[in-house]
Every structure is written in structure tokens, then in C-alpha cells.
Write a protein that holds these residues in place. Structure first.
Motif, PDB file in Angstrom:
ATOM      1  N   LEU A  19     -36.994  14.019   0.824  1.00 31.11           N
ATOM      2  CA  LEU A  19     -35.999  13.613   1.811  1.00 31.11           C
ATOM      3  C   LEU A  19     -34.626  13.497   1.172  1.00 31.11           C
ATOM      4  O   LEU A  19     -34.466  12.847   0.129  1.00 31.11           O
ATOM      5  CB  LEU A  19     -36.380  12.265   2.432  1.00 31.11           C
ATOM      6  CG  LEU A  19     -37.514  12.288   3.456  1.00 31.11           C
ATOM      7  CD1 LEU A  19     -38.021  10.874   3.710  1.00 31.11           C
ATOM      8  CD2 LEU A  19     -37.051  12.918   4.773  1.00 31.11           C
ATOM      9  N   TYR A  20     -33.655  14.152   1.782  1.00 31.26           N
ATOM     10  CA  TYR A  20     -32.249  13.985   1.415  1.00 31.26           C
ATOM     11  C   TYR A  20     -31.624  13.121   2.505  1.00 31.26           C
ATOM     12  O   TYR A  20     -31.491  13.552   3.647  1.00 31.26           O
ATOM     13  CB  TYR A  20     -31.564  15.345   1.315  1.00 31.26           C
ATOM     14  CG  TYR A  20     -30.057  15.285   1.215  1.00 31.26           C
ATOM     15  CD1 TYR A  20     -29.431  14.512   0.239  1.00 31.26           C
ATOM     16  CD2 TYR A  20     -29.253  16.001   2.100  1.00 31.26           C
ATOM     17  CE1 TYR A  20     -28.044  14.458   0.142  1.00 31.26           C
ATOM     18  CE2 TYR A  20     -27.875  15.961   2.006  1.00 31.26           C
ATOM     19  CZ  TYR A  20     -27.279  15.185   1.030  1.00 31.26           C
ATOM     20  OH  TYR A  20     -25.904  15.124   0.930  1.00 31.26           O
ATOM     21  N   VAL A  21     -31.286  11.882   2.149  1.00 31.61           N
ATOM     22  CA  VAL A  21     -30.724  10.930   3.108  1.00 31.61           C
ATOM     23  C   VAL A  21     -29.288  10.631   2.696  1.00 31.61           C
ATOM     24  O   VAL A  21     -29.022  10.261   1.549  1.00 31.61           O
ATOM     25  CB  VAL A  21     -31.541   9.621   3.136  1.00 31.61           C
ATOM     26  CG1 VAL A  21     -30.967   8.647   4.164  1.00 31.61           C
ATOM     27  CG2 VAL A  21     -33.013   9.909   3.440  1.00 31.61           C
ATOM     28  N   TYR A  22     -28.358  10.811   3.622  1.00 25.57           N
ATOM     29  CA  TYR A  22     -26.948  10.581   3.300  1.00 25.57           C
ATOM     30  C   TYR A  22     -26.280   9.732   4.376  1.00 25.57           C
ATOM     31  O   TYR A  22     -26.737   9.656   5.517  1.00 25.57           O
ATOM     32  CB  TYR A  22     -26.202  11.907   3.111  1.00 25.57           C
ATOM     33  CG  TYR A  22     -26.066  12.736   4.374  1.00 25.57           C
ATOM     34  CD1 TYR A  22     -24.977  12.576   5.236  1.00 25.57           C
ATOM     35  CD2 TYR A  22     -27.008  13.705   4.694  1.00 25.57           C
ATOM     36  CE1 TYR A  22     -24.844  13.343   6.393  1.00 25.57           C
ATOM     37  CE2 TYR A  22     -26.890  14.470   5.846  1.00 25.57           C
ATOM     38  CZ  TYR A  22     -25.808  14.283   6.686  1.00 25.57           C
ATOM     39  OH  TYR A  22     -25.683  15.023   7.827  1.00 25.57           O
ATOM     40  N   PHE A  23     -25.184   9.091   3.992  1.00 26.34           N
ATOM     41  CA  PHE A  23     -24.405   8.224   4.864  1.00 26.34           C
ATOM     42  C   PHE A  23     -23.215   9.021   5.376  1.00 26.34           C
ATOM     43  O   PHE A  23     -22.553   9.717   4.603  1.00 26.34           O
ATOM     44  CB  PHE A  23     -23.935   7.012   4.062  1.00 26.34           C
ATOM     45  CG  PHE A  23     -23.462   5.848   4.891  1.00 26.34           C
ATOM     46  CD1 PHE A  23     -24.266   5.310   5.879  1.00 26.34           C
ATOM     47  CD2 PHE A  23     -22.225   5.272   4.660  1.00 26.34           C
ATOM     48  CE1 PHE A  23     -23.849   4.221   6.626  1.00 26.34           C
ATOM     49  CE2 PHE A  23     -21.791   4.186   5.398  1.00 26.34           C
ATOM     50  CZ  PHE A  23     -22.603   3.658   6.384  1.00 26.34           C
ATOM     51  N   THR A  24     -22.925   8.947   6.665  1.00 23.58           N
ATOM     52  CA  THR A  24     -21.849   9.760   7.227  1.00 23.58           C
ATOM     53  C   THR A  24     -20.938   8.948   8.134  1.00 23.58           C
ATOM     54  O   THR A  24     -21.406   8.050   8.843  1.00 23.58           O
ATOM     55  CB  THR A  24     -22.438  10.967   8.004  1.00 23.58           C
ATOM     56  OG1 THR A  24     -21.381  11.792   8.476  1.00 23.58           O
ATOM     57  CG2 THR A  24     -23.286  10.522   9.178  1.00 23.58           C
TER      58      THR A  24
END
Length: 229
Positions: free
Chosen positions: A76-81
């Protein structure tokens, strides 16, 4: 959804060792489990690798932020946007390539009340809206910054998996006749690339929105736009 879909076998790592635009439609109807919440995927978007897809986080190469996308597939690649939301992707292609599928929407099929409790709204959220949109889906599953890099492929016996482990289960793949594709939503570059895939007629699919330029401060503009994956 019947319990058989939740107890179905996890997808193997080889499933993700393909280009993201091939993996994406095959993810429709699969079930992503994290802890006690499970979401049947109904809408996804593919993003390509370095130098080939200007809308992807990997376009300019590897950075500390996108390093997970260059790691083993199935993570999983989880990022904040936009300073507000987390979004989740599943990494594709072999180690070192840098590609992923953004998880845009789905149906909560287990852990319904837990998913609902994660919403800050005082009003009762309709079931169809709990994971309708990438930020809502990520919230429903309880995924955040600390889950960036979490392996979503269960190899070997699953009995010893911790409560917060993730897995993508086989589920019931979407009928090919019901899979639709079109431009990716809300991005300003490569916006005509038809790598958004969804199941036709599913109420959980999010509405398509073309990119609308946002007013930004000079400081925000100077660091560039945040792509969607």
C-alpha cells in the motif's frame, strides 16, 4: 455480499507484477481487508511509471515520499493530499519500477459500524457513501500515514496475521461486460488518459469531476501541483 467472498484466498503477489492499467480493471470486485473492515472495490485509477505519466507521483523519479511505489508490488502506498485527506494505492510492477493503482471507491462489506464510526459527521452516513471516493475509502479502512508501505499480500498461512494486517482477497471479479473506462478524475495533466475503471451501475462509484484550477498562494504554487496518485 456472502461470507465466501471474505473468506476467499488472497491474491498472489504475481497479480500485481503487471502494468497498472492491466491490474486496475482486474481489481474491480476484489475485496481489500484492513483489520475488521473490508471494502469491495468498485472504482480505481491506474497511474504509470517515471517519465511516462505526468499525473503520477513517480513521473520525476524516486523521492522519499514516493519510495514505496518503487518497492515490491502488492504494498500500500498511502499519501496525504491537500492537507486534509489520505489516499491509498496498490503498488504494481516488479521492484524498482514505480507504478500504482489508486483506490477510488468501494462498498463496505464487513465492519460497517466501525467504518461509520470513523466519520466525523454527526448525521448518519448512507452505506453507499462510506467508501465513495478515495479519501472516504481510505478513512473507512482506517488507513493513514503509518500504513504507508503495508504489505497487502498474505503469503503462507494467514492464521498468524495480526489484527491490523491488510490483504486483497479474490472476491468475485467484476463481469467484463460491466467494466467501464474513461478519463481520470480531477487532474490537470494527462487528464484524457482513459485509466479510470469502474463497475457500471454500482451506486458506490464516485461522480466524475473534471479538473478545476484552484486558487493558491504564491508559496503553494511555487512547489508545484500535487498529482492524484
Amino acid at each position: 455480499m456472502g461470507g465466501g467472498q471474505l473468506s476467499s484466498a488472497p491474491l498472489p503477489r504475481s497479480f500485481f507484477e503487471r502494468p497498472s492499467h492491466e491490474v486496475a480493471p482486474d481489481l474491480l470486485g476484489r475485496v481489500l481487508v484492513h483489520g475488521s473492515v473490508a471494502v469491495r472495490l468498485t472504482e480505481v485509477e491506474a497511474y504509470g511509471g517515471p517519465g511516462e505519466d505526468p499525473a503520477a507521483h513517480t513521473y520525476r523519479g524516486r523521492t522519499p515520499r514516493n519510495a514505496v511505489m518503487f518497492g515490491p508490488p502488492g504494498h500500500l502506498y498511502v499519501y496525504f493530499t491537500y492537507g486534509m485527506h489520505f489516499c491509498a494505492n496498490l503498488v504494481c510492477l516488479p521492484d524498482g519500477f514505480g507504478s500504482a493503482v489508486l483506490l477510488r471507491a468501494g462498498e463496505v462489506v464487513a465492519g460497517l459500524e466501525e467504518a461509520r464510526a470513523r466519520r466525523s459527521s454527526a448525521r448518519r452516513v448512507p452505506d453507499r457513501d462510506l467508501a465513495r471516493g478515495p479519501a472516504r475509502l481510505t478513512l473507512a479502512l482506517g488507513l493513514a500515514r503509518e500504513h504507508n508501505g503495508l504489505d497487502a499480500v498474505r503469503e503462507g498461512p494467514a492464521a498468524g496475521q495480526p489484527h491490523q494486517a491488510a490483504a486483497v482477497l479474490e472476491g468475485l471479479p467484476a463481469d467484463a461486460d460491466l467494466i467501464r473506462s474513461g478519463p481520470r478524475t480531477g487532474i490537470s495533466t494527462a487528464k484524457e488518459t482513459p485509466w479510470r475503471f469502474w463497475i457500471d451501475g454500482e451506486p458506490t462509484v464516485s461522480p466524475y469531476r473534471a479538473h478545476v484550477p484552484r486558487r493558491r498562494s504564491a508559496a503553494a504554487t511555487s512547489v508545484g501541483e500535487v498529482p492524484s496518485s
